[in-house]
Design an enzyme around this catalytic site. Structure first.
Site, PDB file in Angstrom:
ATOM      1  N   LYS A 196      39.157  39.616  45.845  1.00  0.00           N
ATOM      2  CA  LYS A 196      38.181  38.893  46.657  1.00  0.00           C
ATOM      3  C   LYS A 196      38.840  37.761  47.452  1.00  0.00           C
ATOM      4  O   LYS A 196      38.238  37.164  48.337  1.00  0.00           O
ATOM      5  CB  LYS A 196      37.054  38.341  45.785  1.00  0.00           C
ATOM      6  N   HIS A 247      30.181  51.819  41.677  1.00  0.00           N
ATOM      7  CA  HIS A 247      30.194  50.471  42.246  1.00  0.00           C
ATOM      8  C   HIS A 247      31.582  49.883  42.430  1.00  0.00           C
ATOM      9  O   HIS A 247      31.708  48.689  42.728  1.00  0.00           O
ATOM     10  CB  HIS A 247      29.399  49.501  41.373  1.00  0.00           C
ATOM     11  N   THR A 298      26.951  41.814  48.023  1.00  0.00           N
ATOM     12  CA  THR A 298      25.535  41.585  48.267  1.00  0.00           C
ATOM     13  C   THR A 298      25.312  40.108  48.596  1.00  0.00           C
ATOM     14  O   THR A 298      24.343  39.761  49.272  1.00  0.00           O
ATOM     15  CB  THR A 298      24.682  41.978  47.036  1.00  0.00           C
ATOM     16  N   LYS A 320      22.871  37.928  51.445  1.00  0.00           N
ATOM     17  CA  LYS A 320      22.046  36.746  51.194  1.00  0.00           C
ATOM     18  C   LYS A 320      22.355  35.646  52.208  1.00  0.00           C
ATOM     19  O   LYS A 320      21.453  34.986  52.738  1.00  0.00           O
ATOM     20  CB  LYS A 320      22.273  36.230  49.763  1.00  0.00           C
ATOM     21  N   LYS A 355      31.234  33.858  44.404  1.00  0.00           N
ATOM     22  CA  LYS A 355      31.270  35.211  43.859  1.00  0.00           C
ATOM     23  C   LYS A 355      32.170  35.162  42.641  1.00  0.00           C
ATOM     24  O   LYS A 355      32.807  34.138  42.391  1.00  0.00           O
ATOM     25  CB  LYS A 355      31.833  36.206  44.885  1.00  0.00           C
ATOM     26  N   ARG A 356      32.241  36.240  41.840  1.00  0.00           N
ATOM     27  CA  ARG A 356      33.170  36.254  40.728  1.00  0.00           C
ATOM     28  C   ARG A 356      34.587  36.003  41.233  1.00  0.00           C
ATOM     29  O   ARG A 356      34.935  36.369  42.353  1.00  0.00           O
ATOM     30  CB  ARG A 356      33.114  37.605  40.002  1.00  0.00           C
TER      31      ARG A 356
HETATM   32  C1  26W Z   1      33.998  48.126  32.389  1.00  0.00           C
HETATM   33  C2  26W Z   1      34.129  46.791  33.036  1.00  0.00           C
HETATM   34  C3  26W Z   1      33.362  46.692  34.309  1.00  0.00           C
HETATM   35  C4  26W Z   1      32.287  45.838  34.395  1.00  0.00           C
HETATM   36  C5  26W Z   1      31.555  45.766  35.565  1.00  0.00           C
HETATM   37  C6  26W Z   1      33.711  47.481  35.387  1.00  0.00           C
HETATM   38  C7  26W Z   1      32.977  47.422  36.540  1.00  0.00           C
HETATM   39  C8  26W Z   1      31.900  46.570  36.622  1.00  0.00           C
HETATM   40  C9  26W Z   1      31.054  46.512  37.872  1.00  0.00           C
HETATM   41  C10 26W Z   1      30.862  47.906  38.457  1.00  0.00           C
HETATM   42  C11 26W Z   1      31.656  45.611  38.871  1.00  0.00           C
HETATM   43  C12 26W Z   1      30.681  45.255  39.936  1.00  0.00           C
HETATM   44  O1  26W Z   1      29.795  44.447  39.727  1.00  0.00           O
HETATM   45  N1  26W Z   1      30.837  45.823  41.119  1.00  0.00           N
HETATM   46  C13 26W Z   1      30.136  45.306  42.269  1.00  0.00           C
HETATM   47  O2  26W Z   1      28.925  46.005  42.454  1.00  0.00           O
HETATM   48  C14 26W Z   1      28.161  45.429  43.498  1.00  0.00           C
HETATM   49  C15 26W Z   1      26.838  46.145  43.552  1.00  0.00           C
HETATM   50  O3  26W Z   1      27.008  47.442  44.019  1.00  0.00           O
HETATM   51  C16 26W Z   1      28.913  45.518  44.811  1.00  0.00           C
HETATM   52  O4  26W Z   1      28.173  44.866  45.803  1.00  0.00           O
HETATM   53  C17 26W Z   1      30.283  44.847  44.670  1.00  0.00           C
HETATM   54  O5  26W Z   1      31.036  45.061  45.852  1.00  0.00           O
HETATM   55  C18 26W Z   1      31.021  45.423  43.488  1.00  0.00           C
HETATM   56  O6  26W Z   1      32.233  44.711  43.270  1.00  0.00           O
END
Ligand code: 26W
Length: 811
Positions: free
Chosen positions: A552, A358, A654, A658, A546-547
């Site tokens: 971003k 992701h 995503t 929406k 968004k975060r």
């Molecule tokens: C280890 C710390 C950590 C925590 C969360 C690393 C990475 C993450 C996630 C993978 C970050 C995340 O939410 N990525 C998002 O995933 C969405 C669903 O696929 C995508 O639509 C977003 O573009 C992507 O940033």
């Protein structure tokens, strides 16, 4: 499947009052809205439960192949309205609640969000549960029952303050504890090899045990009897107190172990896209993965009496690398508990685990220090060494000893365990989450692995639960869609295309405009109630939620707003389409720059909103505590969707989907799923701007100099200079200016804001012009809705089922 049993308002009233009496000892007249919420939840839970038992029966008698979706995050939001909707009971339930003397909308609002996730990854998992269930895929989600979900955000003096999100008091209405399915998870200790008559064994001694107690949340699908479960593991100590210590007078020490065990499920880590090698986080990962795999294996063994066919009956989908330890954990069970040899065990594991990536951000990739794994998980460590050694040998042979290829692909290297490489090695499929992102995985992040095993790599573009994110949250639009003869879109999202027949129908277009206006008014009324802020509903609602992350580029949005402000101040006749800018974003508590950007948005808001020069023309509002339930109110009211990440950085997005489904137009870069949006929309139905992913890479390669954009563009220079001057509230933003011009330890303007500024501004001018012609705007909006069907999670799940899981779905 038998016809769906339904319930009348009267029946629901009886069931609810029954719950109130039996569970809370109250008649309706004495019930608070909290009792009432719980009673309604329990009534629906019973209904879902019936279906769940029948589904379990069917899965087991028909020996169906199942999906196990492992994710450290499930951002579920609220469930009462959603479950009622999916069960086809929203109307009678609403009527029952009202007849019992409560306001149904208020009651739905009393439910806390189940915020067991940070953002995109967690919300995706929640949408996929809905689709898997609706499409009748036998599936189970697994995660941790965090006592505290994503923190609640308050804005105090313009700055983010985090408060604990203690959701379980009410939120546990949906959870069914299954004490008898408790699993034991072991940490620490030491492992020895033992040989006896029956051969070689591994003996693990001196470990600490933590109990994993399942709390099941049952998931109702839409218009189906099928039901699935989200299993949330709660950590408990096996002993309430250590009696040995207790009786020897060491009272505090005696309760310590219990406290230690239970911290595992205490809190969700609030870092999104940023890895920190914290030992508690590793404990969480192993805790949830070990309990999950043991539970799957236990049920499988009970049903089939052997694990030989395990990979034929199960696919384990791991959501990013966070559950990667499922790989060595399944190996451990097969080797140590089931007595399989390495090859046989490896065959099973590598035929049932699949990995979804992701993110491509380097700082998000998990690399665990070997020392930590070694002490916390000694047996897992041995297995990792074996996997890593064998893989490295294969790679060395394949690349004829070329270390420049082998080293980047290695699993254990430089004292670290690289989780993504382990996934690529062991999983039978690896997928990205949008076409561009999957391409980048193949061409860049996992390039050499792709050359060696191209058949492993695939794409599944993300999708959203369109029943929640359109039909349920935007009932007026839903009604219009039905009136246009596209009512079957709930199970056939492509049917939305039928709307396009009306793209020149003045009546439909103006009704679409009226719906948007009404949604804006109700959102504004909600904001006014919640915070006292009065939104200008005559202006375009231009939204970025968004975060908060530098990639971003919320800061690019702010720079542009500052420039608009400066123009308005210079020239009161400056012609421009009035805008209400809305932001919503949580920053990771330790991410100082992100927090500073939140503060900047608030400083700019403060200045702009009280300046008479901006009255009715420019407004900036930061919406506190952005979350699923806020998004559900906001999406229907949005007009312009800001999807402006640096090309190549956003895996998919995503939120973009929406907005599109709710008829907002997108201003965006060719990044993530925006690429696919552009593909279906054409240049004429989206406001694209900025460098393409390839151009970003080239520019970085050549040596990007943000300073040159600053020097050569007087408007941009003035904006950046304003950061140095501040906004009249005493807060200083010279640090952000320095970061853009010189870097601040890192590269200057790492995310190319200055390079894209001019192009972004042009795109805004175009959007503003179209907005002045409501017919044209509504037409574009209609086309966006009509072509959004491919972004339904149902489509994604069909793709997963066909390309990866090899599981049939509802026709
Ligand atoms: C280890 C710390 C950590 C925590 C969360 C690393 C990475 C993450 C996630 C993978 C970050 C995340 O939410 N990525 C998002 O995933 C969405 C669903 O696929 C995508 O639509 C977003 O573009 C992507 O940033």
């Amino acid at each position: 499947m038998s016809a769906l049993h339904t319930y009348s308002k009267k029946e629901l009233m009886n069931l609810i009052t029954g719950k109130l009496r039996r569970n809370f000892g109250r008649d309706v007249e004495e019930a608070t809205s909290l009792h009432m919420f719980k009673a309604c939840a329990l009534v629906l839970r019973d209904i879902i439960n019936e279906r769940q038992l029948a589904t379990e029966d069917r899965v087991s008698t028909e020996h169906l192949r199942q999906v196990h979706y492992l994710s450290l995050e499930f951002l579920m939001g609220r469930s009462l309205m959603k479950n009622a909707y999916n069960l086809g009971l929203l109307a009678p339930l609403t009527a029952a609640i009202e007849a019992l003397g409560f306001s149904a909308p208020d009651l739905f609002e009393t439910e806390p969000d189940a915020g067991l996730g940070n953002g995109g990854l967690g919300r995706l998992a929640a949408c996929y549960l809905d689709s898997m269930t609706t499409l009748e895929v036998p599936a189970t989600g697994y995660s941790i029952c965090y006592e505290l979900g994503i923190f609640k955000q308050k804005i105090v003096d313009g700055q983010q303050v985090e408060l604990p999100d203690d959701w379980l008091g009410l939120g546990d209405a949906w959870l069914i504890p299954k004490m008898d399915e408790t699993e034991e998870v072991r940490f620490g200790g030491k492992v020895e090899d033992v040989w006896d008559q029956s051969g070689h064994h591994v003996k693990h001694t001196g470990y600490d045990t933590v109990l994993a107690v399942p709390k099941d949340m049952e998931i109702a699908g839409y218009a189906t009897q099928h039901s699935n479960v989200l299993r949330l593991w709660d950590a408990k100590s096996p002993t309430p107190v250590d009696m040995g210590l207790f009786s020897s007078g060491q009272y505090l020490k005696a309760v310590e172990q219990q406290a230690m065990a239970e911290t595992i499920s205490k809190i969700l880590y609030p870092e999104d896209n940023h890895y920190e090698g914290k030992s508690l986080r590793l404990k969480q990962q192993y805790f949830f993965v070990s309990a999950t795999i043991q539970s799957i294996v236990r049920k499988h063994r009970a049903e089939y009496g052997t694990l030989r066919n395990f990979h034929q009956k199960h696919v384990i989908q791991i959501n990013d690398t966070h559950p990667t330890l499922a790989i060595p954990e399944l190996m451990r069970i097969l080797l140590d508990e089931e007595g399989y040899g390495w090859e046989a065990a490896w065959h099973i594991v590598t035929h049932c685990v699949a990995y979804t990536n992701h993110t491509v951000l380097a700082e998000a990739l998990e690399r665990w220090p070997q020392q930590l794994i070694q002490t916390l998980l000694p047996r897992i460590w041995q297995i990792l060494i074996e996997i890593s050694g064998r893989y490295q040998q294969e790679l060395t042979d394949y690349f004829h000893g070329d270390l420049s290829k082998v080293a980047p692909m290695a699993i254990i290297w430089g004292g670290e365990v690289r989780m993504a490489n382990l996934c690529v090695c062991a999983c039978f499929k690896v997928n990205g989450v949008s076409a561009l992102h999957s391409d980048i995985l193949k061409k860049d992040v996992f390039h050499d692995a792709y050359l060696r095993t191209p058949e492993k790599f695939t794409n599944v573009t993300n999708g959203i639960d369109h029943r929640r994110w359109l039909s349920e949250c935007n009932p007026k639009l839903d009604e219009l869609i039905r009136d246009c003869g596209c009512g079957e879109y709930l199970l056939r999202p492509d049917a939305l295309q039928g709307l396009e027949r009306y793209k020149d129908d003045a009546g439909v277009l103006s009704r679409l405009g009226e719906i948007k206006a009404a949604n804006k008014r109700s959102f504004a009324a909600w904001v006014a109630r919640e915070s006292g802020v009065v939104l200008n509903t005559d202006a375009m609602f231009d939204v970025q939620v968004k975060r908060l992350h530098e990639y971003k580029r919320q800061l690019l949005n702010v720079l542009h707003i500052i420039s608009l402000y400066q123009h308005l101040k210079d020239d009161p006749h400056f012609s421009f389409t009035p805008r209400t800018y809305l932001f919503g974003a949580k920053a990771a508590p330790g991410y100082a720059v992100a927090k500073k950007i939140i503060r900047l948005i608030n400083s700019v808001a403060e200045l702009v909103n009280r300046d008479p020069a901006c009255k009715d023309r420019l407004q900036v509002v930061f919406l506190e505590n952005y979350r699923v339930s806020l998004a559900e109110q906001l999406m229907p009211a949005s007009e312009l969707s800001e999807q402006i990440s640096t090309a190549g950085k956003e895996a998919s997005g995503t939120g973009n989907m929406k907005f599109m489904m709710n008829g907002a137009l997108t201003i965006g870069t060719l990044d993530g799923a925006n690429v696919e949006m552009h593909q279906v929309l054409g240049d004429e139905n989206i406001f694209l701007f900025g460098l393409k992913a390839r151009e970003v890479a080239e520019m970085k390669q050549k040596g990007y100099k943000s300073y040159e954009y600053y020097v050569h563009n007087p408007d941009l220079k003035r904006v950046v200079d304003q950061l140095n001057l501040g906004f009249g509230d005493g807060a200083a933003y010279d640090d952000l200016a320095r970061r853009l011009l010189f870097g601040d330890g890192g590269p200057a303007d790492e995310y190319l804001l200055l390079a894209d500024f001019e192009s972004y501004r042009d795109a805004h001018v175009r959007a503003g012009q179209v907005y002045l012609d409501p017919t044209r705007w509504n037409q574009m909006s209609l086309v966006n809705i009509a072509r959004s069907g491919i972004f339904a999670a149902d489509r994604s799940i069909r793709d997963y089922a066909r390309e990866i899981w090899d599981i049939p779905v509802r026709a």
